[in-house]
Design an enzyme around this catalytic site. Structure first.
Site, PDB file in Angstrom:
ATOM      1  N   CYS A   1       0.790  -1.226   0.000  1.00  0.00           N
ATOM      2  CA  CYS A   1       0.000   0.000   0.000  1.00  0.00           C
ATOM      3  C   CYS A   1       0.824   1.279   0.000  1.00  0.00           C
ATOM      4  O   CYS A   1       0.266   2.379   0.043  1.00  0.00           O
ATOM      5  CB  CYS A   1      -0.959  -0.017   1.179  1.00  0.00           C
ATOM      6  SG  CYS A   1      -2.009  -1.492   1.192  1.00  0.00           S
TER       7      CYS A   1
ATOM      8  N   HIS B   1      -2.691   7.776   6.546  1.00  0.00           N
ATOM      9  CA  HIS B   1      -2.897   6.508   5.837  1.00  0.00           C
ATOM     10  C   HIS B   1      -4.277   5.964   6.197  1.00  0.00           C
ATOM     11  O   HIS B   1      -5.041   5.581   5.320  1.00  0.00           O
ATOM     12  CB  HIS B   1      -1.796   5.525   6.206  1.00  0.00           C
ATOM     13  CG  HIS B   1      -1.876   4.224   5.462  1.00  0.00           C
ATOM     14  ND1 HIS B   1      -1.853   4.173   4.079  1.00  0.00           N
ATOM     15  CD2 HIS B   1      -1.990   2.935   5.897  1.00  0.00           C
ATOM     16  CE1 HIS B   1      -1.951   2.896   3.690  1.00  0.00           C
ATOM     17  NE2 HIS B   1      -2.036   2.144   4.770  1.00  0.00           N
TER      18      HIS B   1
ATOM     19  N   HIS C   1      -9.908   2.056   0.461  1.00  0.00           N
ATOM     20  CA  HIS C   1      -8.463   1.831   0.453  1.00  0.00           C
ATOM     21  C   HIS C   1      -8.103   1.291  -0.922  1.00  0.00           C
ATOM     22  O   HIS C   1      -8.422   0.152  -1.259  1.00  0.00           O
ATOM     23  CB  HIS C   1      -8.071   0.840   1.545  1.00  0.00           C
ATOM     24  CG  HIS C   1      -6.584   0.723   1.755  1.00  0.00           C
ATOM     25  ND1 HIS C   1      -5.664   1.303   0.908  1.00  0.00           N
ATOM     26  CD2 HIS C   1      -5.868   0.089   2.711  1.00  0.00           C
ATOM     27  CE1 HIS C   1      -4.451   1.028   1.333  1.00  0.00           C
ATOM     28  NE2 HIS C   1      -4.544   0.297   2.441  1.00  0.00           N
TER      29      HIS C   1
END
Length: 402
Positions: free
Chosen positions: A162, A294, A327
């Protein structure tokens, strides 16, 4: 580091196609997440699906690259006249002096899933028309973008979970500073697939409803898909009139290797990345006006990032935009870099969509309503499985730097 100009950028996600739609969703605190309807995924969760990807094949001369990931990449590159801006840069610098650096976690893995459904019943052989190299291979994204623009400069894909879409800024910066290229097309693209959805489901990380980052009742992530692109160039006479240009001021990268899928409980790797980004930008933590977290909305990730943040910053306004976009995994770093650039361009801090009661134990100044505010520099965090971390600092052209 020497600041680089983030001259043009674009983003497409479930929150909207292009900058105007993305900005409107952020300003309104609106989420693009919806109940999962991805074919073959019988899961009680929400996803951030981009409508129309199935009906948007890649350009005919690039048919070998046709897959969901490259389709979304092409759809995004045609927003905000980004493809025209890249061609302007090619005209200035030459096709061999423009690099391509793309982030992705799974690339076109959906094509492999579909190929396995069509494998020979007797031999198990995959269908003859399956093209792994141009679709599933992580490099296929960089190869597609390179072919789309007819570029001849260096090209690479970064696949570091990620943080992929953020780490491409570091890859491009190193090439620019060594003089191997004069401009870089950077970006991140990841698309929905069964491997990702069922993989995160097996880890018991999927939220049953829209994700709620940093909420006291946060209960998991919502998987999204997105494509975001930018053009990085050195400052110079060609950009003398860009008084309000966005600049990449600092980059911080770390690898704490604490665990395959869990963050360090104190967020040590995250803190290292943020410290390095601030140091390379020549900025103090007090000069950061907003942090794009994040913020995956899992209990452990949000807690670890909060500990890292509060150890460096004192009540800095922050939010996670994953409540709006989901996400987007390997695309998240690039998508949120574009969002960070939008906050500077429009002098606003976006609300964290879906979050209604920030967890008081985390000690954050978490923004629930989009606010207008003067911003000089902002920081964007991207942290991935295996402890691969990246933080980016962006500023307006007048911001100080080392």
């Amino acid at each position: 580091m020497n600041p680089l100009l983030f001259t043009h950028f674009t983003a497409t996600s479930c929150a909207g196609r292009g900058l105007d739609a993305t900005l409107a969703a952020l300003a309104e605190g609106r989420s693009g997440l919806a109940p999962c309807d991805f074919e073959g995924a019988a899961l009680g969760t929400y996803t951030g699906r981009v409508a129309g990807v199935e009906q948007a094949p890649v350009r005919a001369d690039l048919a070998a690259f046709d897959c969901r990931n490259n389709r979304l990449a092409q759809l995004a590159m045609t927003q905000d006249a980004f493809d025209a801006r890249v061609r302007d840069a090619i005209a200035r610098h030459g096709a061999d002096r423009v690099g391509v650096f793309m982030g992705t976690s799974t690339a076109g893995i959906l094509e492999t899933e579909l190929a396995y459904q069509r494998r020979d019943a007797q031999t198990g052989a995959l269908p003859a028309d399956f093209n792994y190299a141009a679709t599933h291979n992580p490099y296929s994204l960089a190869a597609f973008v390179r072919a789309y623009f007819g570029l001849r400069g260096p090209a690479a894909s970064v696949s570091s979970a990620c943080s992929s879409g953020a780490k491409v800024f570091g890859s491009a910066r190193r090439m620019l500073e060594t003089g191997l290229i004069d401009a870089a097309v950077i970006g991140g693209v990841d698309t929905l697939c069964l491997t990702t959805l069922y993989g995160f489901n097996s880890l018991e990380l999927l939220a049953p409803g829209p994700c709620k980052p940093f909420d006291v009742k946060r209960d998991g992530i919502s998987i999204g898909e997105a494509a975001a692109f930018g053009l990085l160039e050195r400052d110079g006479p060609d950009h003398a009139d860009d008084a309000d240009a966005i600049r990449l001021l600092g980059i911080g990268e770390s690898s704490d290797a604490y665990h395959m899928s869990s963050p360090h409980p104190e967020g040590l790797g995250a803190r290292m990345a943020m410290e390095q980004a601030l140091a390379s930008a020549g900025l103090d933590a007090r000069e950061i006006g907003y942090v794009n977290l994040h913020g995956t909305a899992t209990p452990s990730n949000d807690a670890a990032e909060s500990r890292a943040l509060t150890s460096l910053f004192e009540r800095v306004p922050c939010s996670s935009t994953k409540g709006a976009t989901g996400h987007t995994l390997g695309a998240a770093g690039a998508l949120e870099a574009v969002i960070a650039a939008l906050t500077l361009r429009h002098q606003m801090i976006p609300a964290g969509a879906n979050t209604t009661e920030p967890d008081p134990a985390l000690g954050l100044d978490y923004v629930l309503t989009t606010r207008a505010t003067p911003l000089r520099a902002v920081l964007s965090n991207s942290f991935g499985f295996g402890g691969t971390n990246c933080s980016l600092v962006f500023g307006r052209k007048g911001a100080a730097s080392a």
